[in-house]
Design a protein around this motif. Sequence first.
Motif, PDB file in Angstrom:
ATOM      1  N   PRO A   4       0.830  -1.213   0.000  1.00  0.00           N
ATOM      2  CA  PRO A   4       0.000   0.000   0.000  1.00  0.00           C
ATOM      3  C   PRO A   4       0.862   1.261   0.000  1.00  0.00           C
ATOM      4  CG  PRO A   4      -0.896  -1.610   1.537  1.00  0.00           C
ATOM      5  CD  PRO A   4       0.412  -2.166   1.052  1.00  0.00           C
ATOM      6  N   THR A   6       2.385   4.555   0.911  1.00  0.00           N
ATOM      7  CA  THR A   6       2.481   5.244   2.198  1.00  0.00           C
ATOM      8  C   THR A   6       2.059   6.702   2.105  1.00  0.00           C
ATOM      9  OG1 THR A   6       4.286   3.756   2.831  1.00  0.00           O
ATOM     10  CG2 THR A   6       4.016   5.758   4.149  1.00  0.00           C
ATOM     11  N   GLU A   8      -0.212   7.954   0.185  1.00  0.00           N
ATOM     12  CA  GLU A   8      -1.676   7.955   0.191  1.00  0.00           C
ATOM     13  C   GLU A   8      -2.209   7.687   1.594  1.00  0.00           C
ATOM     14  OE1 GLU A   8      -3.341   5.327  -2.682  1.00  0.00           O
ATOM     15  OE2 GLU A   8      -2.369   6.304  -4.397  1.00  0.00           O
ATOM     16  N   THR A   9      -1.533   6.806   2.316  1.00  0.00           N
ATOM     17  CA  THR A   9      -1.957   6.515   3.687  1.00  0.00           C
ATOM     18  C   THR A   9      -1.834   7.750   4.563  1.00  0.00           C
ATOM     19  OG1 THR A   9      -1.215   4.217   3.435  1.00  0.00           O
ATOM     20  CG2 THR A   9      -1.617   5.002   5.677  1.00  0.00           C
ATOM     21  N   ALA A 193      -6.403   4.219   8.790  1.00  0.00           N
ATOM     22  CA  ALA A 193      -5.955   4.535   7.430  1.00  0.00           C
ATOM     23  C   ALA A 193      -5.168   3.382   6.829  1.00  0.00           C
ATOM     24  CB  ALA A 193      -5.106   5.807   7.454  1.00  0.00           C
ATOM     25  N   ILE A 194      -4.339   2.728   7.633  1.00  0.00           N
ATOM     26  CA  ILE A 194      -3.567   1.577   7.142  1.00  0.00           C
ATOM     27  C   ILE A 194      -4.505   0.458   6.691  1.00  0.00           C
ATOM     28  CG2 ILE A 194      -2.004  -0.276   7.861  1.00  0.00           C
ATOM     29  CD1 ILE A 194      -0.657   1.833   9.716  1.00  0.00           C
ATOM     30  N   GLN A 197      -6.333   1.406   3.416  1.00  0.00           N
ATOM     31  CA  GLN A 197      -5.436   1.273   2.262  1.00  0.00           C
ATOM     32  C   GLN A 197      -5.209  -0.194   1.903  1.00  0.00           C
ATOM     33  OE1 GLN A 197      -5.451   4.280   0.652  1.00  0.00           O
ATOM     34  NE2 GLN A 197      -3.263   4.015   0.313  1.00  0.00           N
ATOM     35  N   ARG A 329       6.696   7.932   9.009  1.00  0.00           N
ATOM     36  CA  ARG A 329       6.175   7.159   7.880  1.00  0.00           C
ATOM     37  C   ARG A 329       6.764   5.745   7.846  1.00  0.00           C
ATOM     38  NH1 ARG A 329       6.195   9.080   2.666  1.00  0.00           N
ATOM     39  NH2 ARG A 329       6.625   6.976   1.881  1.00  0.00           N
ATOM     40  N   ILE A 332       4.486   3.549   9.837  1.00  0.00           N
ATOM     41  CA  ILE A 332       3.267   3.311   9.047  1.00  0.00           C
ATOM     42  C   ILE A 332       3.533   2.253   7.990  1.00  0.00           C
ATOM     43  CG2 ILE A 332       1.602   4.374   7.475  1.00  0.00           C
ATOM     44  CD1 ILE A 332       1.350   5.384  10.348  1.00  0.00           C
ATOM     45  N   GLU A 333       4.662   2.391   7.302  1.00  0.00           N
ATOM     46  CA  GLU A 333       5.007   1.476   6.215  1.00  0.00           C
ATOM     47  C   GLU A 333       5.261   0.062   6.714  1.00  0.00           C
ATOM     48  OE1 GLU A 333       8.712   1.668   3.305  1.00  0.00           O
ATOM     49  OE2 GLU A 333       7.201   3.192   2.818  1.00  0.00           O
ATOM     50  N   ALA A 336       1.986  -1.560   7.662  1.00  0.00           N
ATOM     51  CA  ALA A 336       1.229  -1.929   6.462  1.00  0.00           C
ATOM     52  C   ALA A 336       1.793  -3.191   5.812  1.00  0.00           C
ATOM     53  CB  ALA A 336       1.243  -0.768   5.473  1.00  0.00           C
TER      54      ALA A 336
END
Length: 349
Positions: A4, A6, A8-9, A193-194, A197, A329, A332-333, A336
């Motif tokens: 996904p 990142t 955009e997330t 959000a994760i 996505q 980030r 987040i990555e 995901a």
Amino acid sequence: MTYPNTDETVRLIKSLVEIPSPSGNTNEVITFVENFLKEYRVETKRNHKGGLIASLPGQNEQNHRMLTAHVDTLGAMVKEIKPSGRLKLDLIGGFKFNSIEGEYCEIATSSGKKYRGTILMHQTSVHVYKDADKAERNQDNMEVRIDEKVLNADDVKALGIEVGDFVSFDPRVEYTSSGFIKSRHLDDKASVAILLQLIKQIVLEKIQLPYTTHFLISNNEEIGYGGNSNIPTQTVEYLAVDMGAIGDGQSTDEYTVSICVKDASGPYHLGLRNKLVKLANDNGIAYKLDIYPYYGSDASAAIRSGHDIIHGLVGPGIDSSHAFERTHRDSIENTAKLLYHYVQSEMME
């Protein structure tokens, strides 16, 4: 293999945190999530508590998975309209008054009107109160200064403001050039959000899931019972996606995915924990194992309510939880990536 996006997330996180949604007043943000999923023709339904369940079919329809993240946030309610025209607050969720001192806020009335205000100490002015720095930050001393011409309680009531009206805190979201996301309510809108996505990618790339998988966007986690119901009886594995807590003695950081081994409810399922670690190691995903001493999740709420499930907890590392939160980030990555591999993995034998 693609993961996904990142960027955009992050944009989705910014959209989510800007929607006021203290526990008990989450219809607007649930509608936002509902509309997001509708665009990709994902089957959803609301439960009676106001949460949203999205379901994706899998090859095995006998054994199901469930992942959950929550959109409800910390907030407050009007406890009392003071004779001065200021508002006394009652807190929603587990946080301290000092973490909201000086914050801009929004008061939402039952009729739909919204008013702006600031949360301040009654004894804020150092030109008037000699011991302003020594006063305790508590319910008696903290109040909302409304940005309207009000001189007394009757003026406030004339605006339509009443006891029980919800008060939400401005997120002040910022995404820095160094990759940090700073905002209130990253707990747990970063994880929402994760998941959104991830669902989007599964649909667009027509990824065949091995098991029917449900995604619960819960709306009462901050008050303890968001994910304790509406769990299909076929569910075997239940994974909460929530923040990892950072502080002294913790291994969680802002750059890896945190895999919780134990919180205030007790240990999480050892087999599922080991499986998540193996997925991370096999796919080059940076992770940390950690224990959160003063923490509970939707997965622990589900266990407490008597569901016979294998439960786990992962999420991005969040600094200054329940206050001025921040993550990177990279976290987040990595979260995901772990979830991407998890939903396509085989269940434990």
